[in-house]
Design a protein around this motif. Structure first.
Motif, PDB file in Angstrom:
ATOM      1  N   ASP A  56       0.788  -1.608  -0.210  1.00 23.67           N
ATOM      2  CA  ASP A  56       0.006   0.745   0.063  1.00 23.67           C
ATOM      3  C   ASP A  56       0.802   1.433   0.134  1.00 23.67           C
ATOM      4  O   ASP A  56       0.380   2.169  -0.590  1.00 23.67           O
ATOM      5  N   ALA A  57       1.923   1.326   0.536  1.00 28.25           N
ATOM      6  CA  ALA A  57       2.661   2.171   1.101  1.00 28.25           C
ATOM      7  C   ALA A  57       3.572   2.907  -0.458  1.00 28.25           C
ATOM      8  O   ALA A  57       3.763   4.057  -0.719  1.00 28.25           O
ATOM      9  N   LEU A  58       3.979   1.686  -1.045  1.00 30.19           N
ATOM     10  CA  LEU A  58       4.268   1.452  -2.846  1.00 30.19           C
ATOM     11  C   LEU A  58       3.571   1.771  -3.787  1.00 30.19           C
ATOM     12  O   LEU A  58       3.981   2.928  -4.189  1.00 30.19           O
ATOM     13  N   LEU A  59       2.363   1.824  -3.537  1.00 32.42           N
ATOM     14  CA  LEU A  59       1.733   1.594  -4.131  1.00 32.42           C
ATOM     15  C   LEU A  59       1.131   3.357  -3.958  1.00 32.42           C
ATOM     16  O   LEU A  59       0.885   4.134  -5.249  1.00 32.42           O
ATOM     17  N   THR A  60       1.147   4.459  -3.029  1.00 27.70           N
ATOM     18  CA  THR A  60       0.050   5.475  -2.993  1.00 27.70           C
ATOM     19  C   THR A  60       2.096   6.477  -3.480  1.00 27.70           C
ATOM     20  O   THR A  60       1.877   7.529  -3.908  1.00 27.70           O
ATOM     21  N   ASP A 105      12.906  -3.944  -4.219  1.00 27.31           N
ATOM     22  CA  ASP A 105      13.766  -3.002  -5.518  1.00 27.31           C
ATOM     23  C   ASP A 105      13.883  -2.118  -6.487  1.00 27.31           C
ATOM     24  O   ASP A 105      14.287  -1.208  -6.565  1.00 27.31           O
ATOM     25  N   VAL A 106      13.476  -3.464  -7.665  1.00 26.36           N
ATOM     26  CA  VAL A 106      13.635  -2.363  -8.853  1.00 26.36           C
ATOM     27  C   VAL A 106      12.280  -1.857  -9.017  1.00 26.36           C
ATOM     28  O   VAL A 106      12.749  -0.246  -9.625  1.00 26.36           O
ATOM     29  N   LEU A 107      11.213  -2.227  -8.086  1.00 25.14           N
ATOM     30  CA  LEU A 107      10.213  -0.791  -8.293  1.00 25.14           C
ATOM     31  C   LEU A 107      10.311   0.510  -7.486  1.00 25.14           C
ATOM     32  O   LEU A 107      10.611   1.727  -7.963  1.00 25.14           O
TER      33      LEU A 107
END
Length: 423
Positions: A12-16, A135-137
């Motif tokens: 969720d944090a990465l998507l935000t 990591d890649v994201l």
């Protein structure tokens, strides 16, 4: 360019974070007209349309294509058109001809971004990432922030060479009267730690942590201003070979350089193009659009020198380890360097600072395998290190160990300097 060990991955944090960064890129492009998106006046400038597509290609190519089941490429030709420099990924369109790509249209590129964003949203909501893919994201997110900065450089170049001096956005120049005394921050002789150590994101060129011996030195407690640089110009600084490296003096003569990029003198008044249009030069703002040769010549004219990147990092950590609220980053949307505020030492934001250090690998640096191994290491030749960020850098993208790098003759980017001397 990697993250240290993580226990859990917060999708969720990465998507935000992903969606916020993607929106910021498009916000930067909102003031542009369709004709602005395709222009490439010089090889170092990429058309805004290309930035929009390339940053999207990164996520499609390194995440969706290989990790989202049944994913279909938006357009198979985009892999060739919008790969930048990743030899591992195959053939690509030549960099100098990006401006020839009138097709695909801008609206098709925006549809491409929407398509990839929708699939990224689905991917992050339904799939659990492992550490390697996380990591890649994260690299992709920071990669897009780097292109946001390049977008602002390139938009200014595209508009700034237009004889109409068109306005990108209207902004008021600061009326702040800063304290511009020439004061210095002293650093004692000793062994100091250089490089990144921690668990948060950082690029591989910041590794590994190592010790460097520094003689006692002092470094200016602020950036050099435009007014100070005018004194250099009017004292004949561009004509006096004694201040210049030979290569730099030959560059200045060949290109008939007499002032920073975008500057000219009209009726005895120095003017320059800004993203708010044509303005008189504000002498209190940090000098920008100078290359390494100009920064080095100015420092010698002042009887000083440029700091090394190690001296810059040590002084930054000693005197301003945390980013102050007054720092001028892209987040504030000033779109110009700002005069110094209060006691801010200006180690962060406003303009990138040239150092007298060649861009080389640190001890213990290791190139990662695959295409992402091409991200930094292969550029460690014939370039100089810059530190600190600029008004086109996002605040969450910078840190004291961040190493930027450019060839010494380039000056379309937002670059300035501070002075140093050995004691």
């Amino acid at each position: 360019m990697k993250l240290k060990e993580q226990i859990t991955i917060n999708n969720d944090a990465l998507l935000t974070q992903y969606l916020e960064v993607r929106r910021m890129t498009e916000e930067i492009c909102e003031p542009l007209q369709p004709e602005d998106f395709v222009v490439q006046p010089v090889v170092d400038v990429s058309p805004p349309k290309w930035h929009l597509a390339h940053t999207t290609w990164f996520f499609e190519n390194f995440i969706l294509k290989s990790h989202l089941k049944d994913y279909k490429l938006f357009d198979k030709d985009y892999h060739f058109l919008f790969n930048s420099y990743y030899e591992t990924e195959g053939d690509r369109w030549v960099r100098s001809e990006r401006g020839a790509l009138t097709r695909p249209w801008v609206n098709e590129i925006m549809a491409y971004r929407k398509y990839v964003d929708e699939h990224m949203r689905h991917f992050l909501q339904d799939c659990q990432l492992d550490e390697a893919l996380s990591d890649v994201l994260t690299i992709g997110i920071h990669h897009e922030q780097q292109h946001q900065e390049l977008l602002v450089y390139d938009i200014k170049h595209i508009l700034g060479i237009n004889p109409l001096f068109p306005t990108y956005k209207a902004f008021n120049s600061s009326e702040i009267e800063p304290k511009l005394d020439e004061k210095y921050l002293k650093v004692p002789e000793g062994l100091y730690d250089i490089g990144y150590e921690g668990d948060d994101f950082h690029f591989d060129n910041e590794e590994g942590k190592h010790k460097v011996f520094l003689h006692e030195y002092q470094i200016l407690d602020r950036l050099v201003t435009a007014g100070e640089f005018i004194e250099f110009i009017e004292a004949g600084g561009y004509e006096n070979h004694n201040h210049w490296l030979m290569e730099g003096f030959e560059w200045a003569k060949k290109e008939t350089i007499k002032a920073p990029f975008y500057w000219f003198k009209e009726d005895g008044v120095w003017k320059h193009y800004t993203l708010a249009g044509l303005e008189e030069v504000n002498p209190n703002e940090p000098i920008t659009h100078i290359n390494f040769y100009e920064a080095d010549a100015f420092s010698k004219w002042k009887g000083k020198r440029l700091p090394t990147e190690f001296e810059w990092e040590v002084a930054c950590k000693k005197y301003q380890a945390e980013i102050p609220d007054s720092a001028n980053f892209l987040d504030k949307r000033h779109f110009r360097p700002m005069p110094r505020v209060g006691s801010d030492h200006q180690f962060y934001g406003d303009v990138w600072e040239w150092t007298n250090s060649a861009y080389q690998p640190y001890p213990f640096y290791q190139k990662v395998e695959g295409a992402l191994g091409e991200y930094n290491g292969k550029f460690m030749i014939n370039q100089m290190v810059l530190r600190g960020g600029s008004y086109a850098t996002m605040k969450n993208h910078i840190r004291p160990t961040y190493r930027n790098f450019f060839h010494p003759h380039l000056r379309w980017q937002f670059t300035g300097l501070r002075l140093a001397e050995t004691l």
